[in-house]
Structures are given as C-alpha cells and as structure tokens.
Design an enzyme around this catalytic site. Structure first.
Site, PDB file in Angstrom:
ATOM      1  N   LYS A 138      27.833  11.469 -18.540  1.00 34.83           N
ATOM      2  CA  LYS A 138      28.968  10.763 -17.947  1.00 34.83           C
ATOM      3  C   LYS A 138      28.457   9.795 -16.885  1.00 34.83           C
ATOM      4  CE  LYS A 138      31.654  11.587 -14.450  1.00 34.83           C
ATOM      5  NZ  LYS A 138      31.913  10.242 -13.887  1.00 34.83           N
TER       6      LYS A 138
ATOM      7  N   GLY B 179      24.092  12.953  -7.337  1.00 37.12           N
ATOM      8  CA  GLY B 179      25.277  12.522  -6.608  1.00 37.12           C
ATOM      9  C   GLY B 179      25.329  13.177  -5.240  1.00 37.12           C
ATOM     10  N   SER B 180      26.546  13.433  -4.772  1.00 39.10           N
ATOM     11  CA  SER B 180      26.694  13.903  -3.400  1.00 39.10           C
ATOM     12  C   SER B 180      26.356  15.390  -3.278  1.00 39.10           C
ATOM     13  CB  SER B 180      28.131  13.683  -2.924  1.00 39.10           C
ATOM     14  OG  SER B 180      28.983  14.644  -3.510  1.00 39.10           O
ATOM     15  N   THR B 181      25.960  15.786  -2.062  1.00 39.66           N
ATOM     16  CA  THR B 181      25.624  17.183  -1.807  1.00 39.66           C
ATOM     17  C   THR B 181      26.851  18.075  -1.958  1.00 39.66           C
ATOM     18  OG1 THR B 181      23.667  16.715  -0.481  1.00 39.66           O
ATOM     19  CG2 THR B 181      24.812  18.761   0.001  1.00 39.66           C
TER      20      THR B 181
ATOM     21  N   CYS C 184      19.842   7.206  -2.381  1.00 36.18           N
ATOM     22  CA  CYS C 184      19.833   8.541  -1.774  1.00 36.18           C
ATOM     23  C   CYS C 184      18.587   8.756  -0.942  1.00 36.18           C
ATOM     24  CB  CYS C 184      19.948   9.603  -2.858  1.00 36.18           C
ATOM     25  SG  CYS C 184      18.886   9.284  -4.252  1.00 36.18           S
TER      26      CYS C 184
ATOM     27  N   GLY D 220      27.309  18.673  -5.528  1.00 36.99           N
ATOM     28  CA  GLY D 220      26.176  19.499  -5.957  1.00 36.99           C
ATOM     29  C   GLY D 220      26.414  20.968  -5.649  1.00 36.99           C
TER      30      GLY D 220
ATOM     31  N   GLU E 100      20.072  16.405  -7.877  1.00 33.33           N
ATOM     32  CA  GLU E 100      19.415  15.404  -7.033  1.00 33.33           C
ATOM     33  C   GLU E 100      20.512  14.827  -6.146  1.00 33.33           C
ATOM     34  OE1 GLU E 100      18.435  12.599  -5.284  1.00 33.33           O
ATOM     35  OE2 GLU E 100      18.113  11.364  -7.065  1.00 33.33           O
TER      36      GLU E 100
ATOM     37  N   GLU F 245      24.998  10.950   5.588  1.00 32.55           N
ATOM     38  CA  GLU F 245      24.543   9.889   4.701  1.00 32.55           C
ATOM     39  C   GLU F 245      25.624   8.809   4.648  1.00 32.55           C
ATOM     40  OE1 GLU F 245      24.102  11.010   0.559  1.00 32.55           O
ATOM     41  OE2 GLU F 245      22.275   9.803   0.478  1.00 32.55           O
TER      42      GLU F 245
END
Lengths: 476, 273
Positions: free
Chosen positions: A182, A234-236, A290, A239, A256, A387
């Site tokens: 995706k 993507g974002s933590t 990132c 994740g 990641e 971030e």
C-alpha cells in the site's frame, strides 16, 4: 544572489491517466465499493488523477491473489528465474527513469534534481542488488535452504514513494515471497506506474499487488489473517499500534519509524564541508526524511562561524517549482504535513527558541515552508524532541565530546547520526557511542542497496538493505 | 541424642546487582521443598536499574574479555556439577548446560564477523556494519535448566545485560546458577535473577520503559504471551515469542537468540586525500 532563468523539466514524458484502479492479480481492477480519492500536485494543488480506495474486500482479494501466486508460482520458481524477473524490472526502471522521476516530483513535490539523481537511480540499484540474491540464498548465511515467509503486507510512506517501494518489494521477491503493497495516499502514482512495469516485465500475476488507500486500508492489510510478514515504514505511533496488533500471532515484523538525528559538529571540522552536510542533512527532500539531521549539535567554540556560514548558505537555497532543475527545496507534500510543520515551529517560538529563515519568496499556490533554523534550543523543547519532518533545524551546543554523546543519545529515537571532525580516532569513538543504526561521519544522508538501514530503540527494528535486508524476508 | 550432624540449610534469595537480597516485599513461597523469595514489582524495577547500570561496562568490555568470563562460568559450573545433579537435574542436562556456556563463550569475538562486515557501496565511501547489544533484556525463562542457560548466555555474550525471571516451580537451579555467576568474574548487574511468579512480575518487565527487549521463552499461557507482547510494544521492545511447539533445548541453538538482541550499526565515511 544570481538570477537563474527557469529551467523546467518537461512533463510531456509522463502520461497520467484520469483514474487508476487497484493492481490485483496482474490487472487493474475497480474497487469493490467504487470509492476513489484524488491525488494532487502539492506544488500547485492541481488534481493529477483519481485513485481507487481499497476497502477490506479489496484487501482480501489482493491477499488471496498473493497467496495463490506464492503457492502455485513464485515460491516454486527456481531462484535464477526470480532473479531474471527482478533484473528485467531493474532495467525497465532505468529505461523509464526520466518518466518515473518527473512523475515522482509531480506527485510528491520533491525537486527533480533529487528524484532524477537520487531516488530513481537508487530504485534501479536496489532491484539489481536483490535480483542477484534470488539464486544465492543458500550462500547468504541463513542455512542451506532458507525458506521465504509467504505473503508480505507492506505499507510505505510518502517521502520517498518509489524508493520505499523498492526497499520493500525487491528483497521480498528475491527471497521468494509475494507482496501486497500500500503506497501512501498522497503519493500513489509511481507505485501504480510500477504496477505497469510489472506487467511490462511479464511478472506472473499476483506476485506484486498494489492497493491504494489511506490509514484504514493499511490497517486492513497489516491486520489481515492471511499475511505472514509485515513491513512498515512510517510514524512511531503507527509502528507501535502494529506491534500491538500482531501480538500473539506468528507474523514477522520489521518497522522503520521516526527519527530525531543529531548532527554533531566538532571545532576541528572543516566548516564549509560541515555546513554542506548540515544543509543536506535537514533540507534534503524538504526535511521529509526519517533520518534527517534535525538536531544540530555544534561545539561552542565554533558556534558563531558555523551559524554565520550556515545562514549564508541557506540564503542561497532555491525554493520553488519541483520540476525546475535549479530548485533545491520543493513543495511540502500535503496540507496536513504543512500544518504540522507550522504548528511545531510556532511552538518552538513560543517555548523560547529564536527562529530564523532567509528572505524567501514562496509560490502562491501549493504547500510551501521556507528553510528554517531555531537557535537557543534546549533539550526540553518540543522542537528538540519531536520529529517535525520538515525543513526545520534545531540548533544546540556542547562543550565536550562526552556532552555531545549524551545530548545526541537523549531521545527515544535511534535511527541515524552525523559526526563532523578531522580527527579519525574521535570519529570512531563517537561512532561507538552513538545509539543509532546509521552513523554518517563527515557526510550525511547517503544510501546504498548494499548498506543496512534501520533504527535502534523507538526508531523501529529490522534492517533494510544488504544481507540484513534479506533476513527480514526469510524464515530464520 | 543422635550423632547425625544437623545440616546447614541454604536460604534461596534473589540475585540483583551482584548481591543476594531477599524480596523487598518480605514475601516467600515454597517450591521444590524450599522457601524461595517471591519477587515483587519493586524487585523487578530494582533489577532493571541494576541491569541498566551494568550496560556501559559490560557492552564496553572487549569481546575477548566477555568470552573469558563466559568460559569461566562454564568452569565454575563444572566444579559445582554435583550440586546441580543433587537438585534432581539429569546429569546429561547439567553437562549440556556446561557445554552450552562454552559454546556461547566462543561466540563473543566471532558474531561480529559473521553478522556484520564491509558493504561495497557504489561510491567513494568506507562502509561498515557491526552488531551492537540492544541494552537491557528481560527473560521469562523456561523451567528446564538447559533452557535457562540457553536464554541467558546468548543475551549476555554480545554485551546485553539481563533480568531473568526464573520459572515458578523450578527456581532452585536458577538461584544456584546465580551463585555460579557471582563467582565467575561476571560484573554485578549483568545477570539479575528473580524467583517468584512470572505471571505476576513479567507484565512489569514487559511494560518497563527502560527495558529494550524481552524473550518470552518460558511463557506457556498464550493469553499471557499475547498481553506481554502488547505491553512490550509500548517502547518497541524487540520480542522473542514463545516457540510454537515445545522447544528442544538440546538442538543446535543457531544464531537467532543472539541476533534478536543485536542492533546493526552502519558507519559511513568518505574516502579521499
């Protein structure tokens, strides 16, 4: 500042269709519930195309296609033949490189200089690298006959759309898995062009499936009971949600995630080179990176000259039309991201840091943010901890190497770090102590398919690239 | 009056930071016919603090030094072989456990060469990937003694420090192993061992924000395993799930228990004159 005449790259090389279906089982198909969303050019807000929004039924269909292709074709195919398909894809990417670069810049907003010279060449290199592994798995150090995992669910971000696709698909296919990928909802177009490339390469149907959509589509995909492997960039926050959602299952996961990299400049660093590295570290790809060097740590003794030189250099950055070959900084990828950058930057000012941007004319339409630095930043400031994912640099200082290490590591993230010094032993001393998956010494933001990339701590787990990247797709 | 000597019994305590405290809670329970400390949430936290404090020294020790110390553990264990057999452990299992320490001792200065290396990047750059320890690792250990050794040794040989939760019903070998570790030049805090009920303590370990990874080898209750994995996601701990089938600790351990708790760091530097 020099006056430059406009030097736009022609967009005639791309042929964007008015609408795209989902790529399932080798063909473009309509979504089950008929929903579509628009993708726009962030530099102009012009609608580029309409793209299908995959719902649970579409995800089911894509996973079933991937499973069938895995069972019947791809996992049984000799490695040397899988390799040849991947080599074919790599070659087509090279041949259609300019088309991909222009399309990437149109949909993402990144400067054509970057999509043409960095993203797309790395995409081709990645397919070449992993193509060569497909028939050498027995020699990769994971036992005599390492097995693939099955169907991989892959969800990628919008900052390097096609490059992240390559990082996901190339090792997965080389190891013998099939995939459902995706792309991000703001940057689906190069993934859909990649689907056409798969057709052109006669890749067996179902080996690669592309489902477009937003967060809900991604959730349906990673939570699908029929997938064996999840790879997410993507974002933590997302994740962590994924890590929770796979608890108790046998799904293998690589994540990641975010970063807040320290870029550490010592007093003996060659200042001109370091300033180039600082600029590249935070302004490359509008700071939508990132591993961006978003926290500059400068040794106190050289703070003044480094800052003066950095400001001089920033005043010469060209912000504007991504398709102009002279552009250094393109458009922010979306209105939502621009809002986030603005919000955090405003907070930076409110919390007491001093904000500076060079005089900079921004285009009227589209999403833009001038390159910005904050000085007088403390470790407690939100702009030093969170971030921002934009062209915003927080500047802090240090006195001793030990203090530099402590500040650099004072973050829940651990993706990357930079060190600038002329002293070799200090580079290695620092590299040993920085808790980050990639350490760039006297350089920054370098990537290569042979070089493992990925984070410590809350920047995620698993590595992409190199032999390590292969491990993520094998049952070891 | 009998001439038989009255034996001196052993008090089985926790092992935290190189010392043998009782549970701060003052609690104990009976297991294997002995009173054993019943560790609390606070004991878990104290053990994590001790493990964290030991990270710098242990991860910074040379691989050669770590290998020597693990080999010393094998030597000490060999000397106390009969004591472990006296706890009712099969002789073959004790011997395998000793040999496993020897096997892992040798990995200390080899894993970097097997699991890292130079990367031939397309440009004028030096580029080297090396594995580094993850940090503090929580271990929910299996009841088998060989299993216990087989989860502690791979975690520490690479430079991690651990908080190990001994199996509820088989704690004596774990405490006795702590006595071996305490006399093997292993710095205090590198291995911490808590006896008690892992169902009570493991959730605190899995949710602890200063723990970097967790091995769920000894969790047999699937519901507990799932909730521990969910808690571990709070700071993205690296997780080894319980094995799908009953693990055979006699099998070749392979590398995964070491590599799961290693981080790969890649260093770039330009080449030039």
């Amino acid at each position: 500042m020099f006056e430059y005449a406009p030097a736009p790259e022609s967009r005639a090389v791309v042929d964007i269709k008015p609408s795209y279906g989902l790529f399932v089982d080798g063909a473009f198909v309509d979504p089950a519930d008929g929903a579509y969303f628009k993708t726009i050019n962030p530099a102009s807000e012009e609608v580029l195309s309409e793209v299908a929004e995959a719902g649970p039924a579409d995800v089911d269909r894509a996973v079933a296609a991937a499973r069938k292709a895995y069972d019947k074709v791809w996992s049984r195919m000799p490695g040397r033949d899988r390799a040849k398909y991947l080599y074919r894809i790599a070659r087509i990417i090279q041949e259609r490189g300019r088309e991909l670069a222009v399309l990437e810049s149109l949909d993402n907003g990144k400067p054509i200089r970057e999509s043409r010279d960095v993203d797309i060449p790395l995409v081709a290199a990645h397919f070449f690298y992993y193509a060569g592994w497909a028939d050498k798995l027995a020699h990769a150090g994971f036992g005599p006959a390492p097995r693939p995992l099955g169907v991989a669910a892959q969800v990628i971000p919008w900052n390097f759309p096609l490059l992240m696709l390559a990082w996901k698909i190339a090792p997965a296919l080389a190891a013998g898995n099939t995939v459902v990928l995706k792309p991000a909802e703001t940057t689906p177009l190069t993934a859909l062009l990649f689907a056409e490339i798969c057709q052109q390469a006669d890749l067996p149907p179902g080996v690669v499936n592309i489902v477009t959509g937003a967060g809900e589509t991604g959730r349906a995909l990673v939570e699908h009971a029929g997938v064996d492997k999840i790879a997410f960039t993507g974002s933590t926050d997302v994740g962590k949600a994924i890590a929770r959602s796979v608890a108790g299952s046998r799904k293998k996961v690589t994540l990641e995630l975010g970063g807040k990299a320290a870029n550490v400049v010592f007093e003996d660093a060659p200042i001109d080179q370091a300033v180039e590295g600082i600029v590249n570290g935070i302004f490359f790809n509008q700071g939508h990176v990132c591993c961006a060097g978003s926290r500059l740590l400068v040794q106190e003794s050289v703070y003044e000259p480094v800052l003066a030189s950095l400001k001089r250099r920033m005043a010469r950055l060209r912000v504007g039309d991504p398709l102009d070959k002279n552009t250094d900084i393109g458009a922010i990828n979306s209105a939502a991201q621009l809002e986030r950058i603005r919000t955090l930057s405003d907070i930076g000012g409110e919390e007491g840091a001093e904000r500076w941007s060079p005089p900079c004319e921004l285009p009227e339409n589209g999403f833009w943010f001038a390159p910005t630095i904050f000085t007088g930043v403390t470790q407690a400031h939100r702009i030093a901890r969170e971030e921002i994912f934009g062209p915003v640099l927080s500047v802090l200082t240090f006195r001793t190497p030990a203090e530099a290490v402590e500040k650099a590591n004072n973050t829940p993230y651990g993706l990357s770090a930079g060190v600038w010094t002329d002293k070799g032993s200090r580079i290695l001393w620092m590299a040993d102590r920085l808790r980050a998956g990639v350490v760039w010494a006297n350089t920054f933001n370098k990537f290569d398919p042979t070089s493992p990339f990925g984070g410590y701590k809350e920047s995620g787990y698993g590595r992409e690239g190199g032999r390590h990247g292969l491990e993520a797709y094998l049952d070891v | 009056m009998s001439d038989a000597r009255v034996a001196v019994r052993k008090t089985y305590k926790l092992f935290i930071g190189g010392k043998f405290p009782r549970s701060e809670s003052g609690r104990s329970y009976i297991a294997q016919d002995a009173n054993v400390a019943l560790a609390s949430r606070k004991d878990v936290r104290d053990a994590v603090v001790a493990a964290r404090a030991a990270v710098k020294g242990w991860s910074g020790a040379t691989a050669y030094n770590r290998g020597q110390i693990l080999y010393r553990v094998a030597e000490m264990l060999e000397g106390r072989r009969d004591q472990f057999i006296g706890l009712g452990l099969p002789t073959a299992e004790v011997d395998e456990a000793i040999d496993r320490w020897v096997w892992y001792a040798g990995w200390s200065d080899k894993i970097s060469q097997v699991y890292g290396g130079a990367n031939p990047v397309a440009g004028p750059y030096f580029n080297l990937s090396s594995p580094e320890p993850t940090g503090v690792v929580g271990l929910v250990t299996p009841p088998s003694f060989l299993g216990l050794v087989s989860v502690i040794a791979p975690a520490i040989v690479t430079g991690n420090t651990v908080v190990a939760l001994a199996a509820h019903d088989a704690p004596l070998a774990a405490v006795t192993l702590a006595e071996v570790l305490a006399t093997s030049d292993l710095p205090g805090g590198v291995v911490n061992i808590l006896t008690g009920d892992p169902a009570e303590t493991a959730p605190w370990l899995a949710a602890h924000m200063d723990v970097n990874a967790i091995d769920l080898a000894g969790v047999t209750d699937q519901t507990l395993a799932t909730s521990l994995e969910e808690a571990a996601a709070g700071n993205l701990k690296r997780v080894i799930r319980p094995s799908a089938s009953t693990p055979s600790w006699s099998d070749d351990p392979g590398l995964t228990r070491m590599t799961a708790f290693l981080e790969t760091k890649t260093v770039w530097h330009p080449k030039g004159i």
